[in-house]
Write an enzyme that holds these catalytic residues in place. Structure first.
Site, PDB file in Angstrom:
ATOM      1  N   GLY A  49       0.793  -1.238   0.000  1.00  0.00           N
ATOM      2  CA  GLY A  49       0.000   0.000   0.000  1.00  0.00           C
ATOM      3  C   GLY A  49       0.819   1.278   0.000  1.00  0.00           C
ATOM      4  N   GLU A 103       3.169   4.088   6.065  1.00  0.00           N
ATOM      5  CA  GLU A 103       1.962   3.257   5.900  1.00  0.00           C
ATOM      6  C   GLU A 103       0.970   3.955   4.978  1.00  0.00           C
ATOM      7  OE1 GLU A 103       0.317   0.666   6.177  1.00  0.00           O
ATOM      8  OE2 GLU A 103       0.554  -0.384   8.072  1.00  0.00           O
ATOM      9  N   ASP A 107      -6.056   1.757  10.478  1.00  0.00           N
ATOM     10  CA  ASP A 107      -7.493   1.526  10.656  1.00  0.00           C
ATOM     11  C   ASP A 107      -7.700   1.051  12.106  1.00  0.00           C
ATOM     12  OD1 ASP A 107     -10.138   0.840  10.178  1.00  0.00           O
ATOM     13  OD2 ASP A 107      -9.712  -0.779   8.797  1.00  0.00           O
ATOM     14  N   LYS A 135      -7.972   6.336  10.060  1.00  0.00           N
ATOM     15  CA  LYS A 135      -9.405   6.182  10.378  1.00  0.00           C
ATOM     16  C   LYS A 135      -9.511   6.019  11.892  1.00  0.00           C
ATOM     17  CE  LYS A 135     -10.809   3.271   6.492  1.00  0.00           C
ATOM     18  NZ  LYS A 135     -11.473   2.000   6.227  1.00  0.00           N
ATOM     19  N   ASP A 163      -5.534  -0.883  -2.281  1.00  0.00           N
ATOM     20  CA  ASP A 163      -6.209  -1.821  -3.184  1.00  0.00           C
ATOM     21  C   ASP A 163      -7.505  -2.371  -2.588  1.00  0.00           C
ATOM     22  OD1 ASP A 163      -5.062  -3.509  -1.147  1.00  0.00           O
ATOM     23  OD2 ASP A 163      -5.346  -5.202  -2.505  1.00  0.00           O
TER      24      ASP A 163
END
Ligand code: 5GP
Length: 188
Positions: A49, A103, A107, A135, A163
């Protein structure tokens, strides 16, 4: 004048347009360059990512720095399994280094929590986290990255390296995936 971006047909809406992502990455790079002045940080990209975020960020960092990668598997589809596995480890020694973990998104915090604990055992001078997206609503452990590009709501997002089942990483913006795109690919 630049043409408005047309989202991919599986994207419900563009949450963060490309120019905003790039502008914010420049600001983060300036902040990092200031904070690490006189040091040679080791940027640790968390694959896959991090790819676009890291490549944009290093171009803007005005410091000598090294780059290494780690690959963790924590997710299948859109749900956190809570299980983190290391698929690829660092090549360089972390001993005495100022490590900055790069990163895509934090989350639940489980992945970064596992990684921080793992890196701390290798004798670094410092370990900090820089994430493009955060988040905070979804956090399961008390972890706060030092550098955050954008705080976002609890939607499943893709693009700019992120993704869904290995697709959409190449979208140049951060977008919310249509529920139909998620449903239609479950089990495929
Ligand atoms: P955590 O362990 O903090 O719950 O999750 C971290 C990893 O989950 C991220 O590195 C990313 O791979 C994946 N992830 C969490 N939320 C999202 C999201 O909204 N979109 C995508 N594409 N991946 C996510």
């Amino acid at each position: 004048m630049a043409e408005a971006q047309k989202p991919h047909p599986d994207i419900e809406r563009i949450l963060i347009p490309e120019e905003d992502v790039r502008r914010r990455i420049q600001e983060l790079a300036r902040e990092i360059s200031r904070d690490y002045a006189g040091r040679t940080p080791m940027l640790v990209g968390v694959l896959k990512g991090c790819i676009l975020f890291l490549s944009e960020l290093i171009k803007e960092i005005e410091l000598d720095c090294s780059v290494d990668f780690i690959c963790l598997a924590s997710y299948t589809g859109t749900n956190s399994s809570g299980v983190v596995r290391m698929l690829l480890d660092l090549r360089d020694s972390a001993q005495g280094r100022d490590m900055l973990v790069i990163e895509d998104i934090v989350d639940t915090g489980l992945t970064i929590g596992y990684l921080m604990q793992n890196l701390q055992t290798r004798g670094p001078r410092t370990v900090e986290v820089c994430t493009l997206l955060d988040k905070p609503e979804c956090r399961k452990i008390g972890i706060q990255p030092k550098y955050v590009g954008f705080r976002i709501p609890n939607d499943f997002v893709v693009g700019f390296g992120l993704d869904y089942n290995e697709r959409y990483r190449n979208l140049p913006y951060i977008g919310v995936l249509k529920p139909s795109a998620i449903a239609s690919r479950k089990g495929s």
